[in-house]
Enzyme design. Structure first.
Site, PDB file in Angstrom:
ATOM      1  N   SER A 136     107.841  52.607  50.453  1.00 34.64           N
ATOM      2  CA  SER A 136     108.991  52.964  49.622  1.00 34.64           C
ATOM      3  C   SER A 136     109.913  52.096  49.030  1.00 34.64           C
ATOM      4  CB  SER A 136     109.717  54.040  50.532  1.00 34.64           C
ATOM      5  OG  SER A 136     110.839  54.399  49.928  1.00 34.64           O
ATOM      6  N   TYR A 149     114.418  55.931  58.398  1.00 39.16           N
ATOM      7  CA  TYR A 149     113.267  55.910  57.296  1.00 39.16           C
ATOM      8  C   TYR A 149     113.176  54.725  56.626  1.00 39.16           C
ATOM      9  CZ  TYR A 149     110.570  57.239  53.341  1.00 39.16           C
ATOM     10  OH  TYR A 149     109.758  57.506  52.453  1.00 39.16           O
ATOM     11  N   LYS A 153     109.854  51.763  57.108  1.00 43.54           N
ATOM     12  CA  LYS A 153     109.272  51.327  55.753  1.00 43.54           C
ATOM     13  C   LYS A 153     109.625  49.769  55.523  1.00 43.54           C
ATOM     14  CE  LYS A 153     107.545  55.170  54.240  1.00 43.54           C
ATOM     15  NZ  LYS A 153     106.217  55.579  54.173  1.00 43.54           N
ATOM     16  N   THR A 184     108.183  66.451  46.372  1.00 46.83           N
ATOM     17  CA  THR A 184     107.182  66.763  47.410  1.00 46.83           C
ATOM     18  C   THR A 184     107.684  67.436  48.603  1.00 46.83           C
ATOM     19  OG1 THR A 184     107.398  64.807  48.886  1.00 46.83           O
ATOM     20  CG2 THR A 184     105.924  64.771  47.124  1.00 46.83           C
TER      21      THR A 184
HETATM   22  N1  LIG Z   1     108.304  62.135  48.120  1.00 46.28           N
HETATM   23  C1  LIG Z   1     109.197  60.886  48.066  1.00 46.28           C
HETATM   24  O1  LIG Z   1     110.430  60.939  47.341  1.00 46.28           O
HETATM   25  C2  LIG Z   1     108.642  59.759  48.360  1.00 46.28           C
HETATM   26  C3  LIG Z   1     109.368  58.372  48.180  1.00 46.28           C
HETATM   27  C4  LIG Z   1     108.736  57.158  48.496  1.00 46.28           C
HETATM   28  C5  LIG Z   1     107.760  57.157  49.475  1.00 46.28           C
HETATM   29  N2  LIG Z   1     107.159  58.187  49.996  1.00 46.28           N
HETATM   30  C6  LIG Z   1     106.157  58.286  50.914  1.00 46.28           C
HETATM   31  O2  LIG Z   1     105.133  58.782  50.418  1.00 46.28           O
HETATM   32  C7  LIG Z   1     104.186  59.174  51.619  1.00 46.28           C
HETATM   33  C8  LIG Z   1     103.684  60.640  51.207  1.00 46.28           C
HETATM   34  O3  LIG Z   1     104.789  61.384  51.173  1.00 46.28           O
HETATM   35  P1  LIG Z   1     104.987  62.826  50.568  1.00 46.28           P
HETATM   36  O4  LIG Z   1     106.268  62.777  49.937  1.00 46.28           O
HETATM   37  O5  LIG Z   1     103.929  63.148  49.742  1.00 46.28           O
HETATM   38  O6  LIG Z   1     105.553  63.732  51.727  1.00 46.28           O
HETATM   39  P2  LIG Z   1     104.883  65.387  52.029  1.00 46.28           P
HETATM   40  O7  LIG Z   1     104.819  66.198  50.946  1.00 46.28           O
HETATM   41  O8  LIG Z   1     105.808  65.764  53.228  1.00 46.28           O
HETATM   42  O9  LIG Z   1     103.413  64.879  52.571  1.00 46.28           O
HETATM   43  C9  LIG Z   1     103.228  64.122  53.940  1.00 46.28           C
HETATM   44  C10 LIG Z   1     101.894  64.214  54.304  1.00 46.28           C
HETATM   45  O10 LIG Z   1     101.763  63.358  55.574  1.00 46.28           O
HETATM   46  C11 LIG Z   1     101.270  64.332  56.607  1.00 46.28           C
HETATM   47  N3  LIG Z   1     101.698  64.217  57.957  1.00 46.28           N
HETATM   48  C12 LIG Z   1     103.244  64.088  58.320  1.00 46.28           C
HETATM   49  N4  LIG Z   1     103.508  63.760  59.732  1.00 46.28           N
HETATM   50  C13 LIG Z   1     102.027  63.610  60.089  1.00 46.28           C
HETATM   51  C14 LIG Z   1     101.395  63.267  61.527  1.00 46.28           C
HETATM   52  N5  LIG Z   1     102.192  63.236  62.693  1.00 46.28           N
HETATM   53  N6  LIG Z   1     100.046  63.348  61.441  1.00 46.28           N
HETATM   54  C15 LIG Z   1      99.257  63.617  60.442  1.00 46.28           C
HETATM   55  N7  LIG Z   1      99.876  63.726  59.282  1.00 46.28           N
HETATM   56  C16 LIG Z   1     101.003  63.831  59.102  1.00 46.28           C
HETATM   57  C17 LIG Z   1     101.491  65.542  56.252  1.00 46.28           C
HETATM   58  O11 LIG Z   1     100.755  66.759  56.610  1.00 46.28           O
HETATM   59  P3  LIG Z   1     100.835  67.644  57.712  1.00 46.28           P
HETATM   60  O12 LIG Z   1     101.989  68.220  57.912  1.00 46.28           O
HETATM   61  O13 LIG Z   1      99.659  68.693  57.435  1.00 46.28           O
HETATM   62  O14 LIG Z   1     100.364  66.946  59.056  1.00 46.28           O
HETATM   63  C18 LIG Z   1     101.391  65.467  54.650  1.00 46.28           C
HETATM   64  O15 LIG Z   1     100.057  65.584  54.209  1.00 46.28           O
HETATM   65  C19 LIG Z   1     105.096  59.193  52.749  1.00 46.28           C
HETATM   66  O16 LIG Z   1     104.399  57.845  53.391  1.00 46.28           O
HETATM   67  C20 LIG Z   1     106.395  59.008  52.209  1.00 46.28           C
HETATM   68  O17 LIG Z   1     107.195  58.123  53.212  1.00 46.28           O
HETATM   69  C21 LIG Z   1     107.634  59.597  49.392  1.00 46.28           C
END
Ligand SMILES: NC(=O)c1ccc[n+]([C@@H]2O[C@H](COP(=O)([O-])OP(=O)(O)OC[C@H]3O[C@@H](n4cnc5c(N)ncnc54)[C@H](OP(=O)(O)O)[C@@H]3O)[C@@H](O)[C@H]2O)c1
Length: 261
Positions: A136, A149, A153, A184
């Site tokens: 991130s 967080y 990261k 998301t």
């Molecule tokens: N959205 C943003 O603004 C943003 C910005 C920068 C970076 N990111 C990064 O992008 C990545 C994806 O995030 P997202 O925004 O798409 O979030 P999201 O919609 O909440 O998706 C997160 C995913 O991780 C899985 N997950 C969470 N805890 C888990 C566990 N203990 N075991 C297995 N799976 C797990 C969730 O599935 P289940 O709940 O089914 O387990 C879900 O599929 C993350 O690394 C996040 O830090 C996001």
């Protein structure tokens, strides 16, 4: 990517789900991991290329080698590991009443990611494969209300930058992906000061990137085995500002949280 075998974590929602669609459209064969079996099964049914759901809580660290074995048993090889699963928090340090938030975020974002990369190394060396890890912009600079967080990261960045050097000459490349804010589930699910999910997004969603836009740009970086991908102009600018005028980047981070985009 046609025919490549990809193990993708965090596939049930958000960026991971969008990545699964785009990789599958390119012909990749997918092993999809997350906890929610139903969401994974519905994703498998939507995809055009072969895909398997592997429901698992990634914090069960001793189960991670079995996940790699399952991908090898299913497809006979592993070409790419995309480490995308992650969770977040939203609280100032001072307001935190449940300090386990710091541990929980580190366990999912850093420890599970590092353990799974370790488990996959022999298979990836055999295929001269690729690791892409979703960090991130908070992996590069401090952002208020995201302390734990950010720490997780930053840990991811350090671990995978070190691993990239260790893998020199092995044929295995490491890409670090740093999105800016993306629409998301993560924001609604973010742990608040008491460790409970916020339940509603604090973001101005109309002003931030969609998961599909983010995944599309990420896939381009993954295909090229790019070293680092930064998901926005302010992210790219921030790299330089941090060196030249760190107070300015602190101000940009504070404003992003205050304005919620
Ligand atoms: N959205 C943003 O603004 C943003 C910005 C920068 C970076 N990111 C990064 O992008 C990545 C994806 O995030 P997202 O925004 O798409 O979030 P999201 O919609 O909440 O998706 C997160 C995913 O991780 C899985 N997950 C969470 N805890 C888990 C566990 N203990 N075991 C297995 N799976 C797990 C969730 O599935 P289940 O709940 O089914 O387990 C879900 O599929 C993350 O690394 C996040 O830090 C996001």
């Amino acid at each position: 990517m046609d025919g490549e075998v990809v193990l993708l974590t965090g596939a049930s929602e958000g960026i991971g789900r969008a990545l699964a669609h785009q990789l599958s459209a390119r012909g990749a064969r997918l092993m999809l991991v997350a906890r929610n079996r139903e969401r994974l099964d519905s994703l498998v049914a939507e995809l055009p290329s072969p895909a398997f759901a592997y429901p698992l809580d990634l914090t069960e660290l001793d189960q991670l080698p079995k996940l790699v074995e399952a991908a090898l048993a299913q497809f006979g090889r592993l070409d790419r590991l995309i480490l995308n699963a992650g969770i977040t928090m939203w609280s100032t340090v001072e307001a935190l009443t449940d300090l386990s938030v710091l541990e929980r975020v580190m366990r999912v974002n850093y420890l599970a990611t590092a353990h799974l990369a370790h488990a996959a190394l022999p298979a990836l060396k055999q295929s001269r494969g690729h690791i892409a890890v979703v960090s991130s912009l908070t992996g590069l600079t401090g952002v208020p209300t995201r302390s734990g967080y950010c720490a997780s990261k930053h840990a991811v960045m350090g671990f995978f930058d070190a691993l990239r050097i260790e893998l020199r000459g092995s044929g295995v490349d490491v890409t670090v992906l740093c999105p800016d804010f993306v629409v998301t589930q993560t924001h609604k699910r973010a742990m608040g000061a008491d460790g409970q999910p916020l339940g509603q997004t604090p973001m101005q969603e109309s002003k931030i990137m969609t998961a599909e836009q983010c995944a599309r740009a990420m896939v381009r970086a993954i295909e090229k085995r790019q070293r680092l991908w930064l998901g926005s102009f302010r992210g790219r600018l921030g790299r330089w500002l941090k060196l030249l005028a760190p107070g300015l980047i602190d101000g940009i981070a504070a404003r992003a949280i205050a304005r919620r985009h």
